[in-house]
Scaffold this motif. Sequence first.
Motif, PDB file in Angstrom:
ATOM      1  N   PHE A  55       0.832  -1.552  -0.044  1.00 18.59           N
ATOM      2  CA  PHE A  55       0.568  -0.141  -0.209  1.00 18.59           C
ATOM      3  C   PHE A  55       0.886   1.522  -0.181  1.00 18.59           C
ATOM      4  O   PHE A  55       1.229   1.369   0.426  1.00 18.59           O
ATOM      5  CB  PHE A  55      -0.914   0.255   1.313  1.00 18.59           C
ATOM      6  CG  PHE A  55      -1.529   1.556   1.672  1.00 18.59           C
ATOM      7  CD1 PHE A  55      -2.978   1.057   0.264  1.00 18.59           C
ATOM      8  CD2 PHE A  55      -2.052   2.343   1.960  1.00 18.59           C
ATOM      9  CE1 PHE A  55      -3.825   2.208  -0.090  1.00 18.59           C
ATOM     10  CE2 PHE A  55      -2.604   2.730   2.253  1.00 18.59           C
ATOM     11  CZ  PHE A  55      -3.356   2.745   1.305  1.00 18.59           C
ATOM     12  N   LEU A  56       0.978   1.883  -1.172  1.00 15.05           N
ATOM     13  CA  LEU A  56       1.875   3.402  -1.092  1.00 15.05           C
ATOM     14  C   LEU A  56       1.127   4.759  -0.556  1.00 15.05           C
ATOM     15  O   LEU A  56       2.189   4.982  -0.860  1.00 15.05           O
ATOM     16  CB  LEU A  56       2.257   3.689  -3.223  1.00 15.05           C
ATOM     17  CG  LEU A  56       2.846   1.959  -3.508  1.00 15.05           C
ATOM     18  CD1 LEU A  56       2.644   2.069  -4.620  1.00 15.05           C
ATOM     19  CD2 LEU A  56       4.081   1.693  -2.449  1.00 15.05           C
ATOM     20  N   LEU A  57       0.392   4.374  -0.337  1.00 13.20           N
ATOM     21  CA  LEU A  57      -0.088   5.863   0.247  1.00 13.20           C
ATOM     22  C   LEU A  57      -0.235   6.041   2.002  1.00 13.20           C
ATOM     23  O   LEU A  57      -1.770   6.188   1.995  1.00 13.20           O
ATOM     24  CB  LEU A  57      -1.634   5.933  -0.710  1.00 13.20           C
ATOM     25  CG  LEU A  57      -1.324   6.043  -2.678  1.00 13.20           C
ATOM     26  CD1 LEU A  57      -2.606   6.825  -3.234  1.00 13.20           C
ATOM     27  CD2 LEU A  57      -0.539   7.165  -2.078  1.00 13.20           C
ATOM     28  N   GLN A  60      -1.446   9.588   3.043  1.00 10.42           N
ATOM     29  CA  GLN A  60      -2.577   9.995   2.997  1.00 10.42           C
ATOM     30  C   GLN A  60      -3.526   9.687   3.509  1.00 10.42           C
ATOM     31  O   GLN A  60      -4.578  10.451   3.480  1.00 10.42           O
ATOM     32  CB  GLN A  60      -2.776   9.659   1.246  1.00 10.42           C
ATOM     33  CG  GLN A  60      -4.027  10.407   0.627  1.00 10.42           C
ATOM     34  CD  GLN A  60      -3.918  10.792  -0.961  1.00 10.42           C
ATOM     35  OE1 GLN A  60      -3.436  10.014  -1.392  1.00 10.42           O
ATOM     36  NE2 GLN A  60      -5.597  10.382  -1.480  1.00 10.42           N
ATOM     37  N   VAL A  61      -3.661   8.200   3.650  1.00  9.92           N
ATOM     38  CA  VAL A  61      -5.001   7.723   4.541  1.00  9.92           C
ATOM     39  C   VAL A  61      -5.047   8.483   6.132  1.00  9.92           C
ATOM     40  O   VAL A  61      -6.081   8.400   6.674  1.00  9.92           O
ATOM     41  CB  VAL A  61      -4.961   6.359   4.883  1.00  9.92           C
ATOM     42  CG1 VAL A  61      -5.734   5.580   5.399  1.00  9.92           C
ATOM     43  CG2 VAL A  61      -4.908   5.425   3.099  1.00  9.92           C
ATOM     44  N   GLU A  65      -8.127  10.053   8.002  1.00  8.90           N
ATOM     45  CA  GLU A  65      -8.669  10.004   8.517  1.00  8.90           C
ATOM     46  C   GLU A  65      -8.597  11.104  10.048  1.00  8.90           C
ATOM     47  O   GLU A  65      -9.761  11.363  10.451  1.00  8.90           O
ATOM     48  CB  GLU A  65      -8.116   9.142   9.628  1.00  8.90           C
ATOM     49  CG  GLU A  65      -8.030   7.024   8.718  1.00  8.90           C
ATOM     50  CD  GLU A  65      -6.872   6.218   9.101  1.00  8.90           C
ATOM     51  OE1 GLU A  65      -6.878   6.053  10.120  1.00  8.90           O
ATOM     52  OE2 GLU A  65      -7.752   5.172   8.686  1.00  8.90           O
ATOM     53  N   GLU A  66      -7.381  11.861  10.342  1.00 12.27           N
ATOM     54  CA  GLU A  66      -7.173  12.670  10.667  1.00 12.27           C
ATOM     55  C   GLU A  66      -8.094  13.944  10.541  1.00 12.27           C
ATOM     56  O   GLU A  66      -8.516  14.362  11.121  1.00 12.27           O
ATOM     57  CB  GLU A  66      -5.371  13.404  10.513  1.00 12.27           C
ATOM     58  CG  GLU A  66      -4.679  12.489  11.429  1.00 12.27           C
ATOM     59  CD  GLU A  66      -2.715  13.443  11.546  1.00 12.27           C
ATOM     60  OE1 GLU A  66      -3.298  14.122  11.255  1.00 12.27           O
ATOM     61  OE2 GLU A  66      -2.407  12.350  11.951  1.00 12.27           O
ATOM     62  N   TYR A  67      -8.405  14.266   9.454  1.00 15.10           N
ATOM     63  CA  TYR A  67      -9.357  15.549   9.253  1.00 15.10           C
ATOM     64  C   TYR A  67     -10.919  15.225   8.995  1.00 15.10           C
ATOM     65  O   TYR A  67     -11.722  16.118   9.894  1.00 15.10           O
ATOM     66  CB  TYR A  67      -9.166  15.583   7.665  1.00 15.10           C
ATOM     67  CG  TYR A  67      -9.908  16.727   6.614  1.00 15.10           C
ATOM     68  CD1 TYR A  67     -10.513  17.454   6.758  1.00 15.10           C
ATOM     69  CD2 TYR A  67     -11.000  15.507   6.116  1.00 15.10           C
ATOM     70  CE1 TYR A  67     -10.967  18.457   6.185  1.00 15.10           C
ATOM     71  CE2 TYR A  67     -12.107  16.582   5.081  1.00 15.10           C
ATOM     72  CZ  TYR A  67     -12.244  18.342   5.484  1.00 15.10           C
ATOM     73  OH  TYR A  67     -13.128  19.157   5.458  1.00 15.10           O
TER      74      TYR A  67
END
Length: 85
Positions: A55-57, A60-61, A65-67
């Motif tokens: 999983f390369l991102l 971003q995940v 999730e924080e957002y």
Amino acid sequence: MKLTPWKIRSVAAALVLSAAPFAMTGCQSSVAGQTLPSPWYLRDDVQFYPAGPEFLLPNQVRALEEYKLRQAAEEAGIDPGLEGF
């Protein structure tokens, strides 16, 4: 025929110069458009490059999730603050 040092040096130089192109060609050969391995390919050390993460991102995940947590906290009336900064 007596071999003088000059003749010995000239013969040695001729041998070195005639063998130089073969020594500089490298370990692979190209025959009829094919790149063939060297004769010593079975003895070569293998360079291993381990597989990277599938999983390369992940960053971003994590940011999404924080957002989402901050948005949920704001909707609930809780001050999310700047803990991560």
